[in-house]
Write a protein that holds these residues in place. Structure first.
Motif, PDB file in Angstrom:
ATOM      1  N   MET A  61     114.994 -67.750 -43.618  1.00 21.08           N
ATOM      2  CA  MET A  61     113.532 -67.798 -43.774  1.00 21.08           C
ATOM      3  C   MET A  61     112.933 -67.035 -42.607  1.00 21.08           C
ATOM      4  N   MET A 103     113.103 -60.565 -23.215  1.00 26.67           N
ATOM      5  CA  MET A 103     113.377 -61.985 -23.487  1.00 26.67           C
ATOM      6  C   MET A 103     114.187 -62.598 -22.343  1.00 26.67           C
ATOM      7  N   GLY A 121     113.507 -75.161 -35.968  1.00 24.31           N
ATOM      8  CA  GLY A 121     114.415 -74.445 -35.065  1.00 24.31           C
ATOM      9  C   GLY A 121     114.020 -74.574 -33.601  1.00 24.31           C
ATOM     10  N   SER A 134     104.968 -65.078 -27.333  1.00 25.78           N
ATOM     11  CA  SER A 134     105.515 -63.813 -26.834  1.00 25.78           C
ATOM     12  C   SER A 134     104.788 -62.651 -27.505  1.00 25.78           C
ATOM     13  N   ALA A 150     119.141 -77.610 -38.510  1.00 24.21           N
ATOM     14  CA  ALA A 150     118.121 -76.660 -38.963  1.00 24.21           C
ATOM     15  C   ALA A 150     118.134 -75.373 -38.146  1.00 24.21           C
ATOM     16  N   ALA A 151     119.299 -74.979 -37.641  1.00 26.98           N
ATOM     17  CA  ALA A 151     119.351 -73.791 -36.788  1.00 26.98           C
ATOM     18  C   ALA A 151     119.136 -72.514 -37.590  1.00 26.98           C
ATOM     19  N   PHE A 207     105.707 -70.613 -24.904  1.00 30.51           N
ATOM     20  CA  PHE A 207     104.746 -69.514 -24.781  1.00 30.51           C
ATOM     21  C   PHE A 207     104.726 -68.659 -26.042  1.00 30.51           C
ATOM     22  N   ASP A 224     119.366 -67.333 -34.944  1.00 28.69           N
ATOM     23  CA  ASP A 224     119.137 -65.884 -34.864  1.00 28.69           C
ATOM     24  C   ASP A 224     118.879 -65.398 -33.433  1.00 28.69           C
ATOM     25  N   THR A 255     110.939 -71.926 -24.370  1.00 30.15           N
ATOM     26  CA  THR A 255     111.114 -71.145 -25.597  1.00 30.15           C
ATOM     27  C   THR A 255     109.833 -70.382 -25.951  1.00 30.15           C
ATOM     28  N   GLY A 256     109.967 -69.354 -26.801  1.00 29.88           N
ATOM     29  CA  GLY A 256     108.831 -68.499 -27.141  1.00 29.88           C
ATOM     30  C   GLY A 256     108.716 -68.242 -28.638  1.00 29.88           C
ATOM     31  N   GLY A 269     111.061 -72.968 -40.597  1.00 33.22           N
ATOM     32  CA  GLY A 269     112.249 -72.567 -39.819  1.00 33.22           C
ATOM     33  C   GLY A 269     111.895 -72.552 -38.333  1.00 33.22           C
ATOM     34  N   ASN A 270     110.745 -71.969 -37.993  1.00 30.54           N
ATOM     35  CA  ASN A 270     110.280 -71.955 -36.592  1.00 30.54           C
ATOM     36  C   ASN A 270     110.041 -73.388 -36.111  1.00 30.54           C
ATOM     37  N   TYR A 314     113.813 -55.172 -26.296  1.00 32.69           N
ATOM     38  CA  TYR A 314     113.266 -56.495 -26.658  1.00 32.69           C
ATOM     39  C   TYR A 314     114.062 -57.644 -26.032  1.00 32.69           C
TER      40      TYR A 314
HETATM   41  P1  TYM Z   1     110.556 -65.951 -33.410  1.00 34.91           P
HETATM   42  O1  TYM Z   1     109.092 -65.940 -33.163  1.00 34.91           O
HETATM   43  O2  TYM Z   1     111.105 -65.006 -34.406  1.00 34.91           O
HETATM   44  O3  TYM Z   1     110.999 -67.405 -33.833  1.00 34.91           O
HETATM   45  C1  TYM Z   1     110.578 -68.555 -33.099  1.00 34.91           C
HETATM   46  C2  TYM Z   1     111.703 -69.556 -33.102  1.00 34.91           C
HETATM   47  O4  TYM Z   1     112.022 -69.956 -34.445  1.00 34.91           O
HETATM   48  C3  TYM Z   1     113.421 -69.812 -34.674  1.00 34.91           C
HETATM   49  N1  TYM Z   1     113.633 -69.472 -36.080  1.00 34.91           N
HETATM   50  C4  TYM Z   1     114.349 -70.208 -36.939  1.00 34.91           C
HETATM   51  N2  TYM Z   1     115.025 -71.365 -36.788  1.00 34.91           N
HETATM   52  C5  TYM Z   1     115.648 -71.866 -37.884  1.00 34.91           C
HETATM   53  N3  TYM Z   1     115.630 -71.280 -39.116  1.00 34.91           N
HETATM   54  C6  TYM Z   1     114.956 -70.113 -39.294  1.00 34.91           C
HETATM   55  N4  TYM Z   1     114.922 -69.537 -40.501  1.00 34.91           N
HETATM   56  C7  TYM Z   1     114.280 -69.534 -38.183  1.00 34.91           C
HETATM   57  N5  TYM Z   1     113.542 -68.403 -38.026  1.00 34.91           N
HETATM   58  C8  TYM Z   1     113.154 -68.375 -36.723  1.00 34.91           C
HETATM   59  C9  TYM Z   1     113.842 -68.689 -33.755  1.00 34.91           C
HETATM   60  O5  TYM Z   1     115.234 -68.708 -33.509  1.00 34.91           O
HETATM   61  C10 TYM Z   1     113.020 -68.994 -32.518  1.00 34.91           C
HETATM   62  O6  TYM Z   1     113.653 -70.001 -31.741  1.00 34.91           O
HETATM   63  N6  TYM Z   1     112.245 -63.393 -29.521  1.00 34.91           N
HETATM   64  C11 TYM Z   1     111.828 -64.703 -29.944  1.00 34.91           C
HETATM   65  C12 TYM Z   1     110.721 -65.260 -29.078  1.00 34.91           C
HETATM   66  C13 TYM Z   1     111.041 -65.280 -27.630  1.00 34.91           C
HETATM   67  C14 TYM Z   1     111.841 -66.212 -26.954  1.00 34.91           C
HETATM   68  C15 TYM Z   1     111.840 -65.801 -25.588  1.00 34.91           C
HETATM   69  C16 TYM Z   1     112.559 -67.341 -27.369  1.00 34.91           C
HETATM   70  C17 TYM Z   1     110.571 -64.371 -26.718  1.00 34.91           C
HETATM   71  N7  TYM Z   1     111.062 -64.678 -25.489  1.00 34.91           N
HETATM   72  C18 TYM Z   1     112.553 -66.521 -24.624  1.00 34.91           C
HETATM   73  C19 TYM Z   1     113.263 -68.050 -26.374  1.00 34.91           C
HETATM   74  C20 TYM Z   1     113.253 -67.635 -25.041  1.00 34.91           C
HETATM   75  C21 TYM Z   1     111.293 -64.623 -31.353  1.00 34.91           C
HETATM   76  O7  TYM Z   1     110.774 -63.620 -31.757  1.00 34.91           O
HETATM   77  O8  TYM Z   1     111.343 -65.787 -32.042  1.00 34.91           O
END
Ligand code: TYM
Length: 326
Positions: A193, A129, A21, A40, A180-181, A38, A146, A6-7, A17-18, A125
């Motif tokens: 959030m 990913m 999640g 990203s 907490a998805a 990682f 999301d 995951t990133g 949330g991050n 984007y």
């Molecule tokens: P990012 O940086 O926006 O979010 C990181 C992770 O947090 C989750 N997330 C949440 N989970 C629950 N409630 C919330 N309010 C909430 N807000 C964010 C996101 O779903 C994510 O898991 N594009 C991705 C990063 C990425 C990535 C990848 C993820 C780049 N390459 C390959 C997985 C696999 C991103 O911007 O997540």
């Protein structure tokens, strides 16, 4: 062992949330799965950004992942731009992706609506990913709700490439946490959030001091009425607080609801649970930030290991589409 990857995009401050999640799920299973996490950073360039902030946050996020329990012996930790194979595979996947499917992505539609000048990289984007995911033969992608559609696109591209050229990609599956998805904004429970929220009032940042977290939680918007029940449709504010408490404690939200008669009591319990979850992470973060060279060394080793995994995959993909090896 399944591979989980995951990133995290350094485009704003990490919040709970991050954490619930994706960070907590990856840390919880890092001994039982072959784990890759990682930063990203390339994804952060798809919107208007301050270069100094992307730079600062890349190291802050890596430090926070370690502080939250990512163990560099069990979890390969790296920065996306340190592994050039990500952008190489990105291009090859662009050549199997359609403009229509990219422009139908919900996040693209939402983010592009808010921009005066939309960058081409915002459209592509999710294809970057997909490259992140497919490079490493990933089986499971722990993400919040999301990102589910983007993982679906990665699945489609893997299947299309495999059937059109050669069966070289593992088809990944998105894994969402049970409660907490999709943590919602405390000040506006109809929005998730988000790192890019217009106001920080409803965002519980991992590095917010305890008193700030408590204040934000005590001021959370609740719903008309006074009963404490888990019903996200009818009572989004209260249900979000119950989901956060559930993520902190491991008890199901509808079970937790039975323990509270008033909103104030629930908020107090959520504040205590969030502070108890975040405080040890903050302490480790502050210890680790005194040794940035240690964090950089972990990222350096991670990038080397990642390149060893990624290079043969890119080579196989290049050969499959007809490119002559150098
Ligand atoms: P990012 O940086 O926006 O979010 C990181 C992770 O947090 C989750 N997330 C949440 N989970 C629950 N409630 C919330 N309010 C909430 N807000 C964010 C996101 O779903 C994510 O898991 N594009 C991705 C990063 C990425 C990535 C990848 C993820 C780049 N390459 C390959 C997985 C696999 C991103 O911007 O997540």
């Amino acid at each position: 062992m399944p591979r989980r990857l995951t990133g995290f995009t350094p485009s704003g401050d990490l919040h709970i949330g991050n954490y619930f999640g994706a960070i907590a799920p990856i840390v919880a299973r890092q001994q039982a799965a072959d784990t890759v996490a990682f930063i990203s950073d390339l994804h952060a360039l798809t919107l208007e950004h301050d270069p100094a902030e992307v730079h600062r946050r890349t190291l802050e996020f890596a430090t926070l992942l370690l502080a939250a329990g990512a163990d560099p012996d069990a979890c390969l930790l790296m920065v996306q731009s340190h592994v050039p194979e990500h952008t190489e595979l990105h291009y090859l996947l662009e050549c199997v992706a359609g403009y229509g499917e990219a422009s139908r992505m919900i996040q693209f539609k939402e983010k592009s609506r808010r921009q005066e000048r939309v960058r081409v990289s915002l459209l592509t984007y999710p294809i970057l990913m997909a490259a992140d995911i497919l490079l490493y033969d990933t089986d499971e992608v722990p993400v919040g709700e999301d990102q589910r559609q983007h993982v679906e696109l990665a699945r489609d591209l893997a299947q299309r490439f495999n059937s059109r050229y050669a069966p070289i990609f593992t088809v990944p599956t998105a894994v969402n946490p049970p409660v907490a998805a999709r943590i919602m904004d405390l000040a506006n429970p109809s929005d998730k959030m988000s790192k890019s929220a217009p106001s920080p009032a409803g965002v519980l940042r991992l590095l917010d001091p305890p008193e700030v977290l408590r204040r934000k939680i005590m001021r959370a918007v609740t719903d008309p009425g006074t009963t404490v029940a888990y019903n996200p449709e009818a009572q989004p504010g209260v249900s979000n607080l119950l989901a956060i408490l559930s993520a902190c404690t491991g008890t199901a939200p509808h079970e937790l609801a039975k323990n509270f008669d008033r909103y104030g009591e629930l908020k107090q319990a959520v504040a205590d649970a969030v502070v108890a979850t975040v405080t040890p992470i903050q302490q480790r973060y502050h210890d680790l930030s005194r040794h940035p060279e240690h964090v950089r060394a972990i990222l350096h080793t991670g990038a080397k290991r990642a390149r060893d995994l990624a290079a043969p995959k890119v080579l196989a993909a290049k050969q499959a589409v007809g490119l002559v090896p150098a």
